[in-house]
Enzyme design. Structure first.
Site, PDB file in Angstrom:
ATOM      1  N   SER A   1       0.836  -1.199   0.000  1.00 17.54           N
ATOM      2  CA  SER A   1       0.000   0.000   0.000  1.00 17.54           C
ATOM      3  C   SER A   1       0.868   1.244   0.000  1.00 17.54           C
ATOM      4  CB  SER A   1      -0.845  -0.027   1.272  1.00 17.54           C
ATOM      5  OG  SER A   1      -1.440   1.222   1.488  1.00 17.54           O
TER       6      SER A   1
ATOM      7  N   TYR B   1      -1.955  -0.764  11.013  1.00 15.13           N
ATOM      8  CA  TYR B   1      -2.212  -1.327   9.680  1.00 15.13           C
ATOM      9  C   TYR B   1      -1.004  -1.090   8.771  1.00 15.13           C
ATOM     10  CZ  TYR B   1      -3.719  -1.430   4.811  1.00 15.13           C
ATOM     11  OH  TYR B   1      -3.778  -1.659   3.457  1.00 15.13           O
TER      12      TYR B   1
ATOM     13  N   LYS C   1       1.917  -3.718   6.776  1.00 15.87           N
ATOM     14  CA  LYS C   1       2.367  -3.731   5.374  1.00 15.87           C
ATOM     15  C   LYS C   1       3.881  -3.555   5.309  1.00 15.87           C
ATOM     16  CE  LYS C   1      -1.595  -4.339   3.407  1.00 15.87           C
ATOM     17  NZ  LYS C   1      -1.928  -5.662   2.885  1.00 15.87           N
TER      18      LYS C   1
HETATM   19  P1  NAD Z   1     -11.226  -6.524   1.202  1.00 15.75           P
HETATM   20  O1  NAD Z   1     -11.448  -6.465   2.669  1.00 15.75           O
HETATM   21  O2  NAD Z   1     -12.385  -6.238   0.318  1.00 15.75           O
HETATM   22  O3  NAD Z   1     -10.608  -7.939   0.796  1.00 15.75           O
HETATM   23  C1  NAD Z   1      -9.765  -8.664   1.644  1.00 15.75           C
HETATM   24  C2  NAD Z   1     -10.308 -10.087   1.722  1.00 15.75           C
HETATM   25  O4  NAD Z   1      -9.454 -10.866   2.565  1.00 15.75           O
HETATM   26  C3  NAD Z   1     -11.720 -10.156   2.321  1.00 15.75           C
HETATM   27  O5  NAD Z   1     -12.552 -10.867   1.440  1.00 15.75           O
HETATM   28  C4  NAD Z   1     -11.525 -10.896   3.647  1.00 15.75           C
HETATM   29  O6  NAD Z   1     -12.643 -11.667   3.983  1.00 15.75           O
HETATM   30  C5  NAD Z   1     -10.275 -11.704   3.378  1.00 15.75           C
HETATM   31  N1  NAD Z   1      -9.473 -12.046   4.562  1.00 15.75           N
HETATM   32  C6  NAD Z   1      -9.025 -11.220   5.545  1.00 15.75           C
HETATM   33  N2  NAD Z   1      -8.306 -11.903   6.446  1.00 15.75           N
HETATM   34  C7  NAD Z   1      -8.288 -13.206   6.038  1.00 15.75           C
HETATM   35  C8  NAD Z   1      -7.707 -14.378   6.548  1.00 15.75           C
HETATM   36  N3  NAD Z   1      -7.007 -14.391   7.693  1.00 15.75           N
HETATM   37  N4  NAD Z   1      -7.886 -15.538   5.878  1.00 15.75           N
HETATM   38  C9  NAD Z   1      -8.600 -15.559   4.722  1.00 15.75           C
HETATM   39  N5  NAD Z   1      -9.173 -14.469   4.181  1.00 15.75           N
HETATM   40  C10 NAD Z   1      -9.016 -13.298   4.836  1.00 15.75           C
HETATM   41  O7  NAD Z   1     -10.023  -5.526   0.879  1.00 15.75           O
HETATM   42  P2  NAD Z   1      -9.468  -5.011  -0.529  1.00 15.75           P
HETATM   43  O8  NAD Z   1      -9.768  -3.558  -0.633  1.00 15.75           O
HETATM   44  O9  NAD Z   1      -9.853  -5.923  -1.613  1.00 15.75           O
HETATM   45  O10 NAD Z   1      -7.899  -5.107  -0.240  1.00 15.75           O
HETATM   46  C11 NAD Z   1      -7.128  -6.240  -0.605  1.00 15.75           C
HETATM   47  C12 NAD Z   1      -5.700  -6.036  -0.128  1.00 15.75           C
HETATM   48  O11 NAD Z   1      -5.198  -4.818  -0.666  1.00 15.75           O
HETATM   49  C13 NAD Z   1      -5.567  -5.929   1.389  1.00 15.75           C
HETATM   50  O12 NAD Z   1      -4.380  -6.594   1.772  1.00 15.75           O
HETATM   51  C14 NAD Z   1      -5.422  -4.437   1.630  1.00 15.75           C
HETATM   52  O13 NAD Z   1      -4.675  -4.147   2.782  1.00 15.75           O
HETATM   53  C15 NAD Z   1      -4.659  -4.006   0.368  1.00 15.75           C
HETATM   54  N6  NAD Z   1      -4.879  -2.585   0.037  1.00 15.75           N
HETATM   55  C16 NAD Z   1      -6.153  -2.108  -0.125  1.00 15.75           C
HETATM   56  C17 NAD Z   1      -6.354  -0.753  -0.394  1.00 15.75           C
HETATM   57  C18 NAD Z   1      -7.751  -0.194  -0.539  1.00 15.75           C
HETATM   58  O14 NAD Z   1      -7.919   1.022  -0.379  1.00 15.75           O
HETATM   59  N7  NAD Z   1      -8.769  -0.999  -0.862  1.00 15.75           N
HETATM   60  C19 NAD Z   1      -5.251   0.104  -0.524  1.00 15.75           C
HETATM   61  C20 NAD Z   1      -3.968  -0.418  -0.376  1.00 15.75           C
HETATM   62  C21 NAD Z   1      -3.795  -1.770  -0.095  1.00 15.75           C
HETATM   63  N1  UFG Z   2     -12.116  11.681   3.362  1.00 16.55           N
HETATM   64  C1  UFG Z   2     -13.123  12.591   3.667  1.00 16.55           C
HETATM   65  N2  UFG Z   2     -14.289  12.077   4.157  1.00 16.55           N
HETATM   66  C2  UFG Z   2     -14.503  10.744   4.358  1.00 16.55           C
HETATM   67  C3  UFG Z   2     -13.473   9.839   4.027  1.00 16.55           C
HETATM   68  C4  UFG Z   2     -12.284  10.350   3.534  1.00 16.55           C
HETATM   69  O1  UFG Z   2     -12.958  13.784   3.510  1.00 16.55           O
HETATM   70  O2  UFG Z   2     -15.589  10.368   4.830  1.00 16.55           O
HETATM   71  C5  UFG Z   2     -10.854  12.220   2.818  1.00 16.55           C
HETATM   72  C6  UFG Z   2      -9.649  11.838   3.669  1.00 16.55           C
HETATM   73  O3  UFG Z   2      -9.495  12.744   4.732  1.00 16.55           O
HETATM   74  C7  UFG Z   2      -8.534  11.874   2.641  1.00 16.55           C
HETATM   75  C8  UFG Z   2      -9.222  11.438   1.329  1.00 16.55           C
HETATM   76  O4  UFG Z   2     -10.624  11.638   1.554  1.00 16.55           O
HETATM   77  O5  UFG Z   2      -8.093  13.188   2.483  1.00 16.55           O
HETATM   78  C9  UFG Z   2      -8.986   9.972   1.000  1.00 16.55           C
HETATM   79  O6  UFG Z   2      -9.305   9.192   2.153  1.00 16.55           O
HETATM   80  P1  UFG Z   2      -9.479   7.607   2.122  1.00 16.55           P
HETATM   81  O7  UFG Z   2      -9.813   7.186   3.516  1.00 16.55           O
HETATM   82  O8  UFG Z   2     -10.409   7.208   1.044  1.00 16.55           O
HETATM   83  O9  UFG Z   2      -8.042   7.110   1.684  1.00 16.55           O
HETATM   84  P2  UFG Z   2      -6.610   7.329   2.364  1.00 16.55           P
HETATM   85  O10 UFG Z   2      -5.752   8.018   1.356  1.00 16.55           O
HETATM   86  O11 UFG Z   2      -6.709   7.950   3.682  1.00 16.55           O
HETATM   87  O12 UFG Z   2      -6.130   5.840   2.600  1.00 16.55           O
HETATM   88  C10 UFG Z   2      -6.413   4.768   1.692  1.00 16.55           C
HETATM   89  C11 UFG Z   2      -6.552   3.476   2.497  1.00 16.55           C
HETATM   90  C12 UFG Z   2      -5.245   3.139   3.152  1.00 16.55           C
HETATM   91  C13 UFG Z   2      -4.174   3.063   2.088  1.00 16.55           C
HETATM   92  C14 UFG Z   2      -4.124   4.354   1.301  1.00 16.55           C
HETATM   93  C15 UFG Z   2      -3.143   4.257   0.190  1.00 16.55           C
HETATM   94  O13 UFG Z   2      -7.541   3.636   3.512  1.00 16.55           O
HETATM   95  O14 UFG Z   2      -5.332   1.898   3.753  1.00 16.55           O
HETATM   96  O15 UFG Z   2      -5.405   4.645   0.757  1.00 16.55           O
HETATM   97  O16 UFG Z   2      -3.395   3.146  -0.571  1.00 16.55           O
HETATM   98  F1  UFG Z   2      -2.997   2.861   2.679  1.00 16.55           F
END
Ligand code: NAD
Ligand code: UFG
Length: 356
Positions: A139, A163, A167
């Protein structure tokens, strides 16, 4: 793609952990469309099996032939034994993990236990069964509050919350595992802000409870589930005072995984290498709200609020390395992201669940 190459890929089996989740479902669909065989392991902690069923339907005959779902938890070695003893995997795409920043501050043990122990178990079974190729979900959070932007892969890494530390630690663990045994090939993908949905409107993001992230929150205001959006911060030194992020369409992100997988199969000295997956463009919160209003025709009431603790002013990716080495570049802009997110939201206002 030449049919011979596709044929060859058909023999390749990919294990996708967390494949029922938001990014997982979109990536599994692209893998099936490209002719890979896919097994998912997911404990459905943050997802539902209906999402996997929809992926199977969308993929047509590839879906019914080539997709297997295992309900299982990476913390449970018996579940891993069952999956690995059934199929010989060519590579693993590892999405499974918990991802809510605020929850990780309140429940650090849960985050360390799930994300670290889950991944250590996975690496153990991959080693045991001789599958040493992995694409890992990292991330942009590993850049912390970057001193300069765009974020370049060789920046010093830092984490701001439990969190983010999971990572960062997992990136280090992956580097150590690969250093100890050079047979491993690992790509760490640092996602920026994934949004949007599949253009069919059949799969998309469906967070449990009140959304933490901007786009799912906006989406729930648009369908009337929440009254207004709190805009966190209106005094940032940006053009409109709101914070800037690099939003990336989940379809582009899914394609980035296919590109990473191809790179891993083709490069025996990839080692353990990190790539950013972003667009390289920054968009402010208020710009995102305006783009969503335009795409949906809905007005999104906003309330200007203080900054959210720990938030950076502006974060966006340098995309050069992924473009040069993976041959991958994001295709979609915020207009398409908002269009597809609204298509998913309007067809599924309560996500995969029926209206309560
Ligand atoms: P998500 O929660 O939709 O998907 C994650 C999946 O993993 C879920 O279906 C959950 O049930 C499963 N899971 C969690 N723990 C588990 C375990 N111990 N065993 C088996 N399954 C398990 O999240 P996502 O947005 O699809 O994110 C996927 C990955 O990408 C995550 O590792 C997250 O940290 C990373 N990531 C997401 C974002 C974002 O903003 N969505 C940004 C950066 C990184
Ligand atoms: N924001 C609002 N209102 C809300 C939610 C978010 O104003 O209700 C703003 C936040 O303050 C930020 C921007 O929208 O300025 C984006 O916020 P997000 O929570 O959507 O995303 P972040 O950039 O904070 O973080 C996300 C994931 C993290 C990941 C990161 C980079 O939550 O886990 O993107 O991948 F690490």
């Amino acid at each position: 793609m030449a049919s011979e190459a596709k044929q060859q890929q058909q023999q390749q089996s990919i294990l996708v952990t967390g494949g029922a989740g938001f990014i997982g479902t979109h990536t599994v669909l692209q893998l099936l469309n490209e002719g890979f065989r896919v097994s998912i392991i997911d404990n459905l902690d943050n997802s539902v099996e209906e999402a996997v069923d929809r992926v199977r339907d969308l993929a047509g005959s590839n879906g019914s032939r080539n997709l297997q779902f295992h309900l299982g938890d990476l913390r449970n070695k018996d579940d891993l034994e069952k999956v690995f003893s059934q199929t010989r995997f060519d590579a693993v795409i590892h999405f499974a993990g918990l991802k809510a920043v605020g929850e990780s501050v309140a429940k650090p043990w849960l985050y360390y236990s799930n994300n670290l122990i889950g991944t250590l178990n996975l690496l153990e079974f991959m080693g045991k069964y001789g599958c040493k190729k992995m694409v890992f979900s990292s991330s942009a959070t590993v850049y912390g509050q970057p001193e300069t932007i765009p974020c370049v892969e060789n920046f010093q890494l830092k984490a701001m919350n439990p969190y983010g530390r999971t990572k960062l630690f997992l990136e280090e663990i992956a580097r150590d595992v690969q250093k100890a045994d050079p047979d491993w090939r690992i790509i760490l993908l640092r996602y920026f802000n994934p949004v949007g949905a599949h253009p069919s409107g059949q799969i998309g993001e469906d967070p449990k409870g009140i959304p933490n992230n901007l786009m799912p929150y906006i989406q729930q205001v648009a369908v009337g589930r929440l009254p207004e959006l709190n805009v966190f911060g209106h005094d940032y030194p940006t053009k409109d005072g709101s914070a800037i992020r690099d939003y990336i369409h989940v379809i582009d992100l899914a394609d980035g995984h296919i590109a990473a997988l191809r790179k891993i199969f083709a490069t025996d000295d990839i080692g353990c290498t990190a790539y950013n997956l972003g667009t390289g463009h920054g968009t402010s919160v208020l710009e995102m709200v305006a783009a969503f209003e335009k795409a949906s025709g809905k007005q999104i009431p906003i309330r200007l609020c203080p900054r959210r603790p720990g938030d950076a002013t502006a974060v966006f990716a340098s995309t050069e390395k992924a473009q040069k080495e993976l041959g991958w570049k994001a295709k979609y802009g915020i207009e398409e992201m908002c269009r597809d997110q609204w298509n998913w939201a309007s067809k599924n206002p309560w996500g995969y669940r029926p209206q309560p």
